[in-house]
Enzyme design. Structure first.
Site, PDB file in Angstrom:
ATOM      1  N   THR A   1      -6.448 -11.998  -8.456  1.00 21.58           N
ATOM      2  CA  THR A   1      -5.472 -11.323  -8.875  1.00 21.58           C
ATOM      3  C   THR A   1      -4.849 -11.618 -10.218  1.00 21.58           C
ATOM      4  O   THR A   1      -4.350 -12.619 -10.274  1.00 21.58           O
ATOM      5  CB  THR A   1      -4.203 -11.364  -7.848  1.00 21.58           C
ATOM      6  OG1 THR A   1      -4.887 -10.837  -6.599  1.00 21.58           O
ATOM      7  CG2 THR A   1      -3.024 -10.287  -7.937  1.00 21.58           C
TER       8      THR A   1
ATOM      9  N   TYR B   1     -12.851  -5.841   6.823  1.00 16.52           N
ATOM     10  CA  TYR B   1     -11.585  -5.491   7.203  1.00 16.52           C
ATOM     11  C   TYR B   1     -11.341  -4.772   8.481  1.00 16.52           C
ATOM     12  O   TYR B   1     -10.216  -4.386   8.715  1.00 16.52           O
ATOM     13  CB  TYR B   1     -11.102  -4.774   5.885  1.00 16.52           C
ATOM     14  CG  TYR B   1     -11.015  -3.350   5.828  1.00 16.52           C
ATOM     15  CD1 TYR B   1      -9.914  -2.291   5.743  1.00 16.52           C
ATOM     16  CD2 TYR B   1     -12.205  -2.668   6.043  1.00 16.52           C
ATOM     17  CE1 TYR B   1      -9.815  -1.070   5.917  1.00 16.52           C
ATOM     18  CE2 TYR B   1     -12.442  -1.375   6.155  1.00 16.52           C
ATOM     19  CZ  TYR B   1     -11.173  -0.538   6.112  1.00 16.52           C
ATOM     20  OH  TYR B   1     -11.073   0.962   5.963  1.00 16.52           O
TER      21      TYR B   1
ATOM     22  N   HIS C   1      -2.350   7.468  -3.410  1.00 13.82           N
ATOM     23  CA  HIS C   1      -3.698   6.556  -3.275  1.00 13.82           C
ATOM     24  C   HIS C   1      -4.032   6.581  -1.870  1.00 13.82           C
ATOM     25  O   HIS C   1      -5.134   6.564  -1.337  1.00 13.82           O
ATOM     26  CB  HIS C   1      -3.256   5.174  -3.650  1.00 13.82           C
ATOM     27  CG  HIS C   1      -4.162   4.095  -3.536  1.00 13.82           C
ATOM     28  ND1 HIS C   1      -5.208   4.007  -4.060  1.00 13.82           N
ATOM     29  CD2 HIS C   1      -4.055   3.008  -2.505  1.00 13.82           C
ATOM     30  CE1 HIS C   1      -6.206   3.014  -3.635  1.00 13.82           C
ATOM     31  NE2 HIS C   1      -5.293   2.608  -2.702  1.00 13.82           N
TER      32      HIS C   1
ATOM     33  N   LYS D   1     -10.363  -9.623  -1.466  1.00 16.62           N
ATOM     34  CA  LYS D   1      -9.320  -9.382  -2.219  1.00 16.62           C
ATOM     35  C   LYS D   1      -8.954 -10.745  -2.956  1.00 16.62           C
ATOM     36  O   LYS D   1      -8.380 -10.898  -3.776  1.00 16.62           O
ATOM     37  CB  LYS D   1      -8.287  -8.897  -1.468  1.00 16.62           C
ATOM     38  CG  LYS D   1      -8.451  -7.458  -1.096  1.00 16.62           C
ATOM     39  CD  LYS D   1      -7.906  -6.560  -2.300  1.00 16.62           C
ATOM     40  CE  LYS D   1      -7.688  -5.050  -1.439  1.00 16.62           C
ATOM     41  NZ  LYS D   1      -7.313  -4.147  -2.857  1.00 16.62           N
TER      42      LYS D   1
ATOM     43  N   ARG E   1     -12.064   8.371   6.056  1.00 19.40           N
ATOM     44  CA  ARG E   1     -11.856   9.243   7.350  1.00 19.40           C
ATOM     45  C   ARG E   1     -12.006  10.572   6.779  1.00 19.40           C
ATOM     46  O   ARG E   1     -11.116  11.315   7.053  1.00 19.40           O
ATOM     47  CB  ARG E   1     -10.591   8.676   7.992  1.00 19.40           C
ATOM     48  CG  ARG E   1     -10.748   7.390   8.379  1.00 19.40           C
ATOM     49  CD  ARG E   1      -9.140   7.083   9.060  1.00 19.40           C
ATOM     50  NE  ARG E   1      -7.961   7.345   8.039  1.00 19.40           N
ATOM     51  CZ  ARG E   1      -7.560   6.305   7.402  1.00 19.40           C
ATOM     52  NH1 ARG E   1      -7.858   5.115   7.124  1.00 19.40           N
ATOM     53  NH2 ARG E   1      -6.402   6.506   6.650  1.00 19.40           N
TER      54      ARG E   1
ATOM     55  N   TYR F   1       0.790  -1.065  -0.002  1.00 17.90           N
ATOM     56  CA  TYR F   1       0.038  -0.029  -0.052  1.00 17.90           C
ATOM     57  C   TYR F   1       0.970   1.126   0.065  1.00 17.90           C
ATOM     58  O   TYR F   1       0.935   2.128   0.978  1.00 17.90           O
ATOM     59  CB  TYR F   1      -0.898  -0.033   1.220  1.00 17.90           C
ATOM     60  CG  TYR F   1      -2.007   0.835   1.463  1.00 17.90           C
ATOM     61  CD1 TYR F   1      -2.977   0.963   0.245  1.00 17.90           C
ATOM     62  CD2 TYR F   1      -2.161   1.615   2.583  1.00 17.90           C
ATOM     63  CE1 TYR F   1      -4.215   1.916   0.675  1.00 17.90           C
ATOM     64  CE2 TYR F   1      -2.995   2.653   2.740  1.00 17.90           C
ATOM     65  CZ  TYR F   1      -4.206   2.481   1.744  1.00 17.90           C
ATOM     66  OH  TYR F   1      -5.167   3.467   2.163  1.00 17.90           O
TER      67      TYR F   1
ATOM     68  N   THR G   1      -1.777   0.082  -5.201  1.00 16.52           N
ATOM     69  CA  THR G   1      -2.453   0.829  -6.182  1.00 16.52           C
ATOM     70  C   THR G   1      -1.451   1.913  -6.451  1.00 16.52           C
ATOM     71  O   THR G   1      -1.080   2.577  -5.638  1.00 16.52           O
ATOM     72  CB  THR G   1      -3.742   1.295  -5.884  1.00 16.52           C
ATOM     73  OG1 THR G   1      -4.664   0.181  -5.366  1.00 16.52           O
ATOM     74  CG2 THR G   1      -4.393   2.205  -6.838  1.00 16.52           C
TER      75      THR G   1
END
Length: 392
Positions: free
Chosen positions: A242, A229, A120, A238, A129, A115, A331
């Protein structure tokens, strides 16, 4: 029948002699005999046949049905084989790319997804948030990631069945079960591990362990993910699929594409401090299209955390590294509205999302020697209806 040699490549072809990605293919006359191939333009060099014809010391590695033995052989062998492949381009044998079937080129041992794009992570944080900090307190101190599911990594061109699971909107009293209504993409770059390790891999050893680079689409069911999550990481949202490219471009092909990552705004612990290391970023130009229409062009050069840092963090606790491990960047997004790598960002979380029948394609290139382009094999996937449902 194989060709003796391919036609002359058009100027600017990203799959020229400076690229030479590896894959695994079968032919119509031998559908049960997967073999290693090297892409050259719109042709595929039969590497096993070429190695045998030239009496290569590496013929055994190239005769394998997957890349794993070659991956495990280590960097000196990777470089020697790459030099041999270049010398075989004049002789072949070649198959037209359009006449072969491509397969997942290596057996995936473990899969980790990171991540690592600040753009992103900030965009997603603002969506989830709106009244808090966009980035979590740890984000600029370590590459955040999660351990994914190796068994559902599929080769480009494989259809993706819409996943089902629990989903609960904020206004719902109870969760419901059914097909995902918020199916998304994630444009990512993957790194394929060759040489294993039983100890932490430092930044300086990155090239000794990573064989090559590929494009990855980490499909994401945002409604399933949002409900499941908290407090742990991604799971069913997920793990259903993939997609990875059928072609692995050797890491050495990207020497001209190396670039410094964005300026660090927080001090890093020594095992992640790359201030004195070779530039760890890669200048990859990604394009995302849906049903043939370009929707985004994310720049990989904007990634905050590099692949070397990701590998160092992934192994610093003593976790072993295995041949065939695949880890993805997370991403890829840039600072501009047309540089966002997922629909969650492109639509500010409001949709529209992927519909049944939609086809998503990722392509990418990097600068190479003398102005040439280094290509990455595309990643394509088409959405099929969830099991038990039919397309309207």
């Amino acid at each position: 029948m194989p060709q003796h040699s391919p036609r002359e490549l058009p100027e600017g072809d990203p799959f020229g002699a400076d690229t030479l990605p590896y894959g695994v293919f079968t032919t119509a006359d031998a559908p049960d005999r997967p073999r290693i191939g090297v892409r050259y333009g719109d042709s595929v060099l039969d590497a096993a046949a070429a190695a045998a014809a030239h009496g290569s010391a590496h013929a055994g590695l190239l005769a394998a049905p997957t890349l794993n033995p070659l991956l495990a052989a280590g960097r000196p062998v990777w470089r020697a084989v790459r030099a041999e492949v270049r010398s075989w381009l004049a002789d072949g044998p070649f198959h037209p790319l359009s006449e072969v079937t491509l397969h997942l080129p290596f057996e995936v041992a473990d899969y980790v997804d990171f991540y690592s794009s600040e753009h992103h992570a900030t965009n997603v944080g603002r969506i989830f948030r709106p009244d808090g900090d966009a980035l979590t307190p740890n984000w600029k101190h370590l590459p955040i990631g999660y351990h994914g599911r190796a068994g559902t990594v599929v080769v480009s061109g494989t259809d993706v069945v819409r996943p089902q699971g629990q989903r609960k909107a904020p206004a719902d009293a109870l969760p419901s079960f059914g097909p995902s209504r918020r199916l998304d993409i994630e444009a990512e770059v993957g790194f394929v591990v060759g040489t294993p390790a039983n100890a932490p891999v430092g930044l300086a050893d990155f090239r000794e362990h990573v064989f090559g680079v590929c494009l990855v689409n980490d499909w994401s069911a945002r409604d399933l993910q949002a409900w499941e999550y908290v407090p742990l990481g991604p799971f069913l949202g997920k793990s259903f699929a993939t997609s990875a490219s059928a072609w692995i471009t050797p890491l050495d092909a990207f020497d001209e594409a190396r670039t410094a990552p964005p300026e660090r705004t927080h001090p890093l612990l020594p095992y992640l401090d790359d201030s004195a290391a070779e530039p760890g970023g890669l200048d990859l130009h990604i394009e995302v299209s849906i049903n043939g229409e370009t929707v985004s062009r994310p720049p990989f050069s904007a990634m905050y955390w590099t692949a070397a840092q990701q590998l160092a963090h992934m192994t610093v606790n003593g976790a072993t590294l295995r041949t065939g491990d695949l880890y993805a960047s997370g991403t890829v997004s840039g600072p501009e509205p047309d540089q966002l790598g997922c629909l969650l960002e492109l639509t500010a979380g409001k949709g529209p999302w992927l519909e049944d029948g939609d086809e998503v394609t990722l392509t990418a290139w990097a600068p190479g020697p003398g102005g040439a382009r280094i290509g990455l094999g595309e990643v394509t996937g088409r959405i099929l209806p969830a099991h038990g449902t039919v397309t309207p």
